[in-house]
Design an enzyme around this catalytic site. Structure first.
Site, PDB file in Angstrom:
ATOM      1  N   ARG A 155      32.707  32.626  42.573  1.00 36.93           N
ATOM      2  CA  ARG A 155      33.605  31.912  43.479  1.00 36.93           C
ATOM      3  C   ARG A 155      32.954  31.805  44.860  1.00 36.93           C
ATOM      4  NH1 ARG A 155      39.533  34.532  41.928  1.00 36.93           N
ATOM      5  NH2 ARG A 155      39.503  33.863  39.736  1.00 36.93           N
ATOM      6  N   ARG A 157      35.839  41.344  47.935  1.00 39.53           N
ATOM      7  CA  ARG A 157      35.835  39.880  47.794  1.00 39.53           C
ATOM      8  C   ARG A 157      34.385  39.417  47.698  1.00 39.53           C
ATOM      9  NH1 ARG A 157      40.089  36.436  48.937  1.00 39.53           N
ATOM     10  NH2 ARG A 157      41.171  38.093  50.067  1.00 39.53           N
ATOM     11  N   GLU A 212      45.880  43.089  45.317  1.00 40.30           N
ATOM     12  CA  GLU A 212      45.903  42.411  44.016  1.00 40.30           C
ATOM     13  C   GLU A 212      44.730  42.832  43.132  1.00 40.30           C
ATOM     14  OE1 GLU A 212      44.677  38.160  42.140  1.00 40.30           O
ATOM     15  OE2 GLU A 212      45.310  38.150  44.230  1.00 40.30           O
ATOM     16  N   SER A 238      46.336  38.776  38.279  1.00 37.42           N
ATOM     17  CA  SER A 238      47.354  37.722  38.325  1.00 37.42           C
ATOM     18  C   SER A 238      47.560  37.244  36.904  1.00 37.42           C
ATOM     19  CB  SER A 238      46.912  36.549  39.197  1.00 37.42           C
ATOM     20  OG  SER A 238      47.088  36.831  40.564  1.00 37.42           O
ATOM     21  N   ARG A 248      37.340  45.384  41.331  1.00 35.59           N
ATOM     22  CA  ARG A 248      38.486  45.908  42.081  1.00 35.59           C
ATOM     23  C   ARG A 248      39.041  47.171  41.429  1.00 35.59           C
ATOM     24  NH1 ARG A 248      41.965  41.331  45.251  1.00 35.59           N
ATOM     25  NH2 ARG A 248      40.176  40.321  46.240  1.00 35.59           N
TER      26      ARG A 248
END
Length: 430
Positions: free
Chosen positions: A262, A277, A349, A352, A391
């Site tokens: 990403r 991130r 988070e 999801s 994460r």
């Protein structure tokens, strides 16, 4: 992608649903374009009928020696042929404009999704586990001595730039063990089918799951036109792209461990320290392809699959339902699972889990044939992280840190680490 028939029949309902996402009314422009397109098609069909009738009369005029009528009819047929071709071309262009317009609009939120502007309006559903009480000030993952030996951001920056990491030694082994543990849990306990997929895909695959055309800047494209996947949702969901499967084929439940890429467009200044991130990371992704009547229950089941992984690792978490303003483009409803990070003193988070209804299926033209007969119907698609590996590593390090700089590892990982239960302050497995 949206159903134009639904918009024609329920324009106010369509606009009201999009208004919950903060968008102005869209149906007037959509229906005006649709009406113009349909008018072109109707006129082309009328002219085609006229041309066909004239064609039948040409032979009769020739047979009775009516040369004037013969020439008139032949000229009429030629003229109508050109007019029809022009109308069909215009209708085709209008159809593409309509598809482009619909492709830019997000999915409609489910009725039970809370209204809201951003993450502050998300609603907590439940919590599990109590955050550990430390008798020292807990550190963030990149500050813990046991982890510092195996997290090399400086070398990664030399190799690739910011938002990359080189992992080595015990940290690399724990990272790999986490992915293996997640896969085994989902396969053995949750009945998912392990799948290995490419990380380079065609543009139409990115369109199918909703990453394109609107969010191209969030991903990477090669010089050859392939796209690097931002998540295995793209490959796993597109397995049924263009397919008509039998109803008995459903549900299909996949899990894959892949590299993900990403660009993190728009995230400047956010989480710049550590590996929270990254541009390149790993995820264990779950995807379900279901019958429409089963998708809501499947959403609950998939959410539970992700929660179980955290519980087995002993990591406190909370589950929230995202509000309309924080939900992803393709989602109809999303559950975020947020793990407790002591170093930050907050939940972040880690998964999801979204149900997309038939939104992606329409973009992919993925359907099933009802067992009792009848026209093929669109499948429903769901996706969710089970979990983001990096994460999860952060959460394991921060929740297991000790005052001496070592890290106590979850018991569930021991079988994947040769029985090791700790990372010493020197960065060794023990």
């Amino acid at each position: 992608m949206h159903d134009i028939r639904f918009i024609r029949e329920h324009p106010e309902e369509f606009d009201a649903a999009l208004a919950r996402r903060g968008l102005p009314p869209q149906s007037p422009a959509i229906l005006a374009l649709d009406a113009e397109r349909r008018a072109k098609i109707t006129e082309a069909e009328r002219l085609l009928a006229e041309r066909n009738a004239a064609s039948k009369e040409i032979g009769a005029a020739k047979a009775r020696g009516d040369e004037a009528e013969f020439e008139r009819l032949r000229a009429l047929v030629a003229a109508r042929k050109e007019e029809i071709a022009q109308l069909e071309e215009e209708a085709k262009a209008l159809d593409q404009r309509l598809r482009d317009m619909l492709a830019e609009l997000p999915n409609l939120p489910a009725p039970d999704v809370p209204d809201g502007a951003d993450e502050n309006d998300n609603v907590e559903i439940r919590r599990w586990g109590e955050p550990r009480a430390f008798d020292f000030e807990p550190k963030e993952h990149f500050e813990i001595p046991a982890a510092q030996q195996g997290l090399d951001f400086e070398t990664a920056a030399k190799l690739s730039g910011a938002r990359f990491v080189v992992m080595s030694g015990a940290i690399a082994r724990v990272h790999r063990a986490l992915a293996q543990f997640m896969l085994e849990t989902h396969i053995a306990e949750h009945g998912l089918t392990e799948t290995w997929t490419p990380v380079l895909v065609r543009e139409e695959m990115m369109f199918g799951t909703g990453q394109l055309p609107k969010f191209g800047e969030d991903s990477y494209q090669t010089r050859d036109g392939w796209w690097l996947i931002p998540t295995a949702e793209v490959t796993l969901t597109n397995i049924v792209n263009g397919c008509i499967v039998e109803e008995g084929y459903l549900p299909r439940r996949y899990v894959a461990h892949t590299q993900c890429f990403r660009s993190e467009a728009g995230s400047a200044g956010k989480d710049v320290r550590g590996m929270l991130r990254q541009h390149q990371f790993e995820k264990v992704e779950m995807v379900s392809i279901t019958h429409p009547e089963e998708s809501d229950a499947e959403h609950q089941r998939m959410t539970r699959c992700a929660e179980v992984v955290l519980e087995k690792l002993g990591l406190p978490y909370r589950t929230v339902i995202l509000c309309t303003g924080d939900m992803g483009f393709s989602a109809r409803r999303t559950h975020d699972i947020e793990v407790w990070l002591p170093g930050q003193g907050k939940y972040r988070e880690i998964s999801s889990v979204s149900t997309c209804g038939d939104f992606q299926a329409r973009r992919m033209n993925a359907r099933f044939r009802p067992a009792g007969g009848g026209k093929p119907e669109y499948v429903h698609t769901l996706n969710g992280s089970g979990l983001a590996v990096g994460r999860t590593l952060i959460a394991v390090l921060e929740n297991g840190q000790e005052a001496d700089g070592s890290v106590t590892l979850p018991e569930a990982l021991a079988p994947f680490l040769g029985g090791a239960r700790r990372i010493t302050s020197e960065g060794e497995l023990a």
